[in-house]
Write a protein that holds these residues in place. Structure first.
Motif, PDB file in Angstrom:
ATOM      1  N   PRO A   1       0.817  -1.208   0.000  1.00 49.44           N
ATOM      2  CA  PRO A   1       0.000   0.000   0.000  1.00 49.44           C
ATOM      3  C   PRO A   1       0.857   1.267   0.000  1.00 49.44           C
ATOM      4  CG  PRO A   1      -0.653  -1.499   1.780  1.00 49.44           C
ATOM      5  CD  PRO A   1       0.642  -2.004   1.225  1.00 49.44           C
ATOM      6  N   VAL A   2       0.342   2.300  -0.657  1.00 52.20           N
ATOM      7  CA  VAL A   2       1.003   3.607  -0.712  1.00 52.20           C
ATOM      8  C   VAL A   2       0.222   4.571   0.161  1.00 52.20           C
ATOM      9  CG1 VAL A   2       1.596   5.536  -2.236  1.00 52.20           C
ATOM     10  CG2 VAL A   2       1.934   3.182  -3.004  1.00 52.20           C
ATOM     11  N   ILE A   3       0.956   5.359   0.967  1.00 51.04           N
ATOM     12  CA  ILE A   3       0.280   6.327   1.827  1.00 51.04           C
ATOM     13  C   ILE A   3       0.493   7.769   1.378  1.00 51.04           C
ATOM     14  CG2 ILE A   3       0.113   4.833   3.827  1.00 51.04           C
ATOM     15  CD1 ILE A   3       2.536   6.151   5.026  1.00 51.04           C
ATOM     16  N   ASP A   4       1.520   8.034   0.549  1.00 55.84           N
ATOM     17  CA  ASP A   4       1.714   9.394   0.051  1.00 55.84           C
ATOM     18  C   ASP A   4       2.740   9.405  -1.072  1.00 55.84           C
ATOM     19  OD1 ASP A   4       1.295  12.128  -0.145  1.00 55.84           O
ATOM     20  OD2 ASP A   4       2.173  12.622   1.789  1.00 55.84           O
ATOM     21  N   ILE A   5       2.676  10.463  -1.878  1.00 57.08           N
ATOM     22  CA  ILE A   5       3.636  10.720  -2.954  1.00 57.08           C
ATOM     23  C   ILE A   5       3.984  12.197  -2.873  1.00 57.08           C
ATOM     24  CG2 ILE A   5       4.049  10.723  -5.445  1.00 57.08           C
ATOM     25  CD1 ILE A   5       1.639   8.817  -5.655  1.00 57.08           C
ATOM     26  N   LYS A   6       5.259  12.496  -3.054  1.00 59.71           N
ATOM     27  CA  LYS A   6       5.710  13.886  -3.065  1.00 59.71           C
ATOM     28  C   LYS A   6       6.725  14.040  -4.193  1.00 59.71           C
ATOM     29  CE  LYS A   6       5.388  14.070   1.985  1.00 59.71           C
ATOM     30  NZ  LYS A   6       4.385  15.081   2.238  1.00 59.71           N
ATOM     31  N   PRO A   7       6.801  15.202  -4.801  1.00 62.81           N
ATOM     32  CA  PRO A   7       7.859  15.416  -5.794  1.00 62.81           C
ATOM     33  C   PRO A   7       9.210  15.509  -5.082  1.00 62.81           C
ATOM     34  CG  PRO A   7       6.674  17.448  -5.417  1.00 62.81           C
ATOM     35  CD  PRO A   7       5.959  16.382  -4.634  1.00 62.81           C
ATOM     36  N   TYR A   8      10.229  14.982  -5.722  1.00 62.16           N
ATOM     37  CA  TYR A   8      11.591  15.086  -5.201  1.00 62.16           C
ATOM     38  C   TYR A   8      12.204  16.367  -5.756  1.00 62.16           C
ATOM     39  CZ  TYR A   8      16.531  14.070  -4.414  1.00 62.16           C
ATOM     40  OH  TYR A   8      17.839  14.135  -4.023  1.00 62.16           O
ATOM     41  N   PHE A   9      12.703  17.208  -4.863  1.00 64.76           N
ATOM     42  CA  PHE A   9      13.370  18.446  -5.256  1.00 64.76           C
ATOM     43  C   PHE A   9      14.852  18.339  -4.905  1.00 64.76           C
ATOM     44  CE2 PHE A   9       9.054  20.272  -4.209  1.00 64.76           C
ATOM     45  CZ  PHE A   9       8.680  20.499  -5.526  1.00 64.76           C
ATOM     46  N   ALA A  10      15.706  18.193  -5.906  1.00 62.18           N
ATOM     47  CA  ALA A  10      17.140  18.062  -5.661  1.00 62.18           C
ATOM     48  C   ALA A  10      17.684  19.263  -4.889  1.00 62.18           C
ATOM     49  CB  ALA A  10      17.890  17.877  -6.974  1.00 62.18           C
ATOM     50  N   SER A  11      17.108  20.439  -5.124  1.00 59.39           N
ATOM     51  CA  SER A  11      17.607  21.646  -4.481  1.00 59.39           C
ATOM     52  C   SER A  11      17.378  21.652  -2.973  1.00 59.39           C
ATOM     53  CB  SER A  11      16.950  22.879  -5.096  1.00 59.39           C
ATOM     54  OG  SER A  11      15.543  22.824  -4.911  1.00 59.39           O
ATOM     55  N   THR A  12      16.365  20.948  -2.498  1.00 58.97           N
ATOM     56  CA  THR A  12      16.081  20.945  -1.062  1.00 58.97           C
ATOM     57  C   THR A  12      16.170  19.561  -0.429  1.00 58.97           C
ATOM     58  OG1 THR A  12      13.723  20.804  -1.520  1.00 58.97           O
ATOM     59  CG2 THR A  12      14.618  22.990  -1.108  1.00 58.97           C
ATOM     60  N   ASP A  13      15.991  18.491  -1.203  1.00 56.01           N
ATOM     61  CA  ASP A  13      15.987  17.143  -0.642  1.00 56.01           C
ATOM     62  C   ASP A  13      17.371  16.509  -0.583  1.00 56.01           C
ATOM     63  OD1 ASP A  13      13.240  17.186  -0.193  1.00 56.01           O
ATOM     64  OD2 ASP A  13      12.810  16.483  -2.224  1.00 56.01           O
ATOM     65  N   ALA A  14      18.286  16.914  -1.456  1.00 53.02           N
ATOM     66  CA  ALA A  14      19.638  16.353  -1.467  1.00 53.02           C
ATOM     67  C   ALA A  14      20.526  17.164  -0.526  1.00 53.02           C
ATOM     68  CB  ALA A  14      20.212  16.381  -2.882  1.00 53.02           C
ATOM     69  N   ILE A  15      21.199  16.469   0.355  1.00 47.85           N
ATOM     70  CA  ILE A  15      22.096  17.124   1.305  1.00 47.85           C
ATOM     71  C   ILE A  15      23.471  16.503   1.119  1.00 47.85           C
ATOM     72  CG2 ILE A  15      22.564  17.620   3.737  1.00 47.85           C
ATOM     73  CD1 ILE A  15      19.512  17.252   4.200  1.00 47.85           C
ATOM     74  N   ALA A  16      24.316  17.159   0.348  1.00 51.12           N
ATOM     75  CA  ALA A  16      25.612  16.607  -0.038  1.00 51.12           C
ATOM     76  C   ALA A  16      26.517  16.299   1.155  1.00 51.12           C
ATOM     77  CB  ALA A  16      26.320  17.576  -0.991  1.00 51.12           C
ATOM     78  N   GLU A  17      26.428  17.082   2.206  1.00 49.25           N
ATOM     79  CA  GLU A  17      27.334  16.891   3.339  1.00 49.25           C
ATOM     80  C   GLU A  17      26.811  15.903   4.386  1.00 49.25           C
ATOM     81  OE1 GLU A  17      24.814  20.526   4.299  1.00 49.25           O
ATOM     82  OE2 GLU A  17      25.791  19.722   2.540  1.00 49.25           O
ATOM     83  N   ALA A  18      25.656  15.285   4.159  1.00 47.71           N
ATOM     84  CA  ALA A  18      25.091  14.333   5.118  1.00 47.71           C
ATOM     85  C   ALA A  18      25.985  13.102   5.247  1.00 47.71           C
ATOM     86  CB  ALA A  18      23.693  13.917   4.681  1.00 47.71           C
ATOM     87  N   THR A  19      26.188  12.647   6.481  1.00 52.45           N
ATOM     88  CA  THR A  19      26.996  11.460   6.735  1.00 52.45           C
ATOM     89  C   THR A  19      26.335  10.604   7.805  1.00 52.45           C
ATOM     90  OG1 THR A  19      28.317  12.521   8.449  1.00 52.45           O
ATOM     91  CG2 THR A  19      29.150  12.666   6.180  1.00 52.45           C
ATOM     92  N   PHE A  20      26.780   9.377   7.887  1.00 48.42           N
ATOM     93  CA  PHE A  20      26.389   8.459   8.956  1.00 48.42           C
ATOM     94  C   PHE A  20      27.640   7.667   9.265  1.00 48.42           C
ATOM     95  CE2 PHE A  20      24.500   4.809  11.012  1.00 48.42           C
ATOM     96  CZ  PHE A  20      23.425   5.336  11.708  1.00 48.42           C
ATOM     97  N   GLU A  21      28.267   7.946  10.401  1.00 48.36           N
ATOM     98  CA  GLU A  21      29.566   7.378  10.740  1.00 48.36           C
ATOM     99  C   GLU A  21      29.519   5.854  10.717  1.00 48.36           C
ATOM    100  OE1 GLU A  21      32.541   7.330  14.503  1.00 48.36           O
ATOM    101  OE2 GLU A  21      31.390   9.145  14.152  1.00 48.36           O
ATOM    102  N   GLY A  22      30.488   5.275  10.020  1.00 52.26           N
ATOM    103  CA  GLY A  22      30.578   3.817   9.961  1.00 52.26           C
ATOM    104  C   GLY A  22      29.478   3.192   9.124  1.00 52.26           C
ATOM    105  N   ARG A  23      28.893   3.956   8.234  1.00 52.66           N
ATOM    106  CA  ARG A  23      27.756   3.477   7.438  1.00 52.66           C
ATOM    107  C   ARG A  23      28.142   2.277   6.594  1.00 52.66           C
ATOM    108  NH1 ARG A  23      24.592   6.509   2.625  1.00 52.66           N
ATOM    109  NH2 ARG A  23      23.166   4.820   2.220  1.00 52.66           N
ATOM    110  N   ASP A  24      27.312   1.270   6.652  1.00 49.94           N
ATOM    111  CA  ASP A  24      27.467   0.095   5.799  1.00 49.94           C
ATOM    112  C   ASP A  24      26.508   0.280   4.639  1.00 49.94           C
ATOM    113  OD1 ASP A  24      27.421  -2.400   4.581  1.00 49.94           O
ATOM    114  OD2 ASP A  24      27.523  -3.475   6.487  1.00 49.94           O
ATOM    115  N   GLU A  25      26.999   0.217   3.430  1.00 48.44           N
ATOM    116  CA  GLU A  25      26.210   0.531   2.233  1.00 48.44           C
ATOM    117  C   GLU A  25      25.204  -0.535   1.833  1.00 48.44           C
ATOM    118  OE1 GLU A  25      25.992   3.326   0.460  1.00 48.44           O
ATOM    119  OE2 GLU A  25      27.384   4.348   1.760  1.00 48.44           O
ATOM    120  N   ARG A  26      25.046  -1.573   2.617  1.00 49.75           N
ATOM    121  CA  ARG A  26      24.102  -2.627   2.221  1.00 49.75           C
ATOM    122  C   ARG A  26      22.692  -2.215   2.357  1.00 49.75           C
ATOM    123  NH1 ARG A  26      26.843  -8.160   4.297  1.00 49.75           N
ATOM    124  NH2 ARG A  26      28.877  -7.278   4.416  1.00 49.75           N
TER     125      ARG A  26
END
Length: 174
Positions: free
Chosen positions: A149-174
Motif C-alpha cells: 500500500p502507498v500512503i503518500d507521494i511527493k515530488p523530489y526536489f534536488a535543491s532541497t531534498d539532497a544534502i551533499a554533506e550528510a553522513t552516517f559514521e561507519g555506514r554500511d552501504e548494504r
C-alpha cells in the motif's frame, strides 16, 4: 493475530517491545491511496534498497485509487518522486535489531529496516510515465513487495531534498 509479521524470528541480541504496535489503538488515521505493482513477491527476492532495485532493471508501477487521482495534477513536471509506503508484511514489535550483515544489534531508529513500530517505507524513484486518468505512475524501480500500500507521494526536489554533506559514521552501504 496471525499473519506475515509472525514469520520473523528474533535473532540473538534483538529486543521486542512489550506491546506490539500493530495491536495498539491508533493515534491517527492512515489512508492507503494506492498500491505498488512490482516483480517482488517474497521478502527474500525483494531488493533491500533502491540502488539494488535499479540494478535489476525491473520497472514498477504505482496505481493511485480513483478518488486521489486529481492530486496527481502537476506531478508530470517531476523527474523523481518520493513514495511513502506501508510495509504491511514487516514485524512491528522489534525495537532492537541485529541485521545479518552487522556485528552488533542496533536500535530500530538507527536502521533502514522495514521492521519498525510504524513500518513506513521511503522510496525515491524516477518517474518514467504518468497517466492521471488511470492513476498510473511508471517507475524505474522499487524496493517493495507487489501489492504494498502507498500512503503518500511527493515530488523530489534536488535543491532541497539532497544534502551533499550528510553522513552516517561507519555506514554500511548494504
Amino acid at each position: 493475530m496471525t499473519g506475515p509479521r509472525e514469520m520473523f524470528e528474533a535473532r540473538d541480541g534483538e529486543q521486542k517491545l512489550e506491546n506490539d504496535p500493530a495491536l495498539m489503538p491508533a493515534d491517527g488515521g492512515i489512508v492507503f491511496i494506492g498500491r505498488i505493482t512490482s516483480p517482488w513477491t517474497t521478502r527474500e527476492t525483494c531488493p533491500k534498497n533502491m540502488r539494488t532495485a535499479r540494478a535489476t532493471g525491473q520497472p514498477a508501477v504505482l496505481t493511485i485509487d480513483a478518488p486521489f487521482r486529481p492530486g496527481l495534477q502537476g506531478l508530470e513536471r517531476a523527474s523523481h518522486v518520493i513514495i511513502l509506503s506501508w510495509l504491511h508484511h514487516a514485524p512491528r514489535s522489534l525495537i532492537v535489531q541485529k541485521p545479518r550483515h552487522a556485528a552488533d544489534a542496533k536500535g530500530v531508529f538507527s536502521l533502514r529496516s522495514p521492521a519498525r513500530p510504524n513500518p513506513v517505507g521511503l522510496h525515491v524513484a524516477r518517474l518514467v510515465g504518468l497517466d492521471i486518468g488511470t492513476g498510473r505512475l511508471d517507475l524505474d524501480a522499487i524496493d517493495a513487495l507487489d501489492g504494498t500500500p502507498v500512503i503518500d507521494i511527493k515530488p523530489y526536489f534536488a535543491s532541497t531534498d539532497a544534502i551533499a554533506e550528510a553522513t552516517f559514521e561507519g555506514r554500511d552501504e548494504r
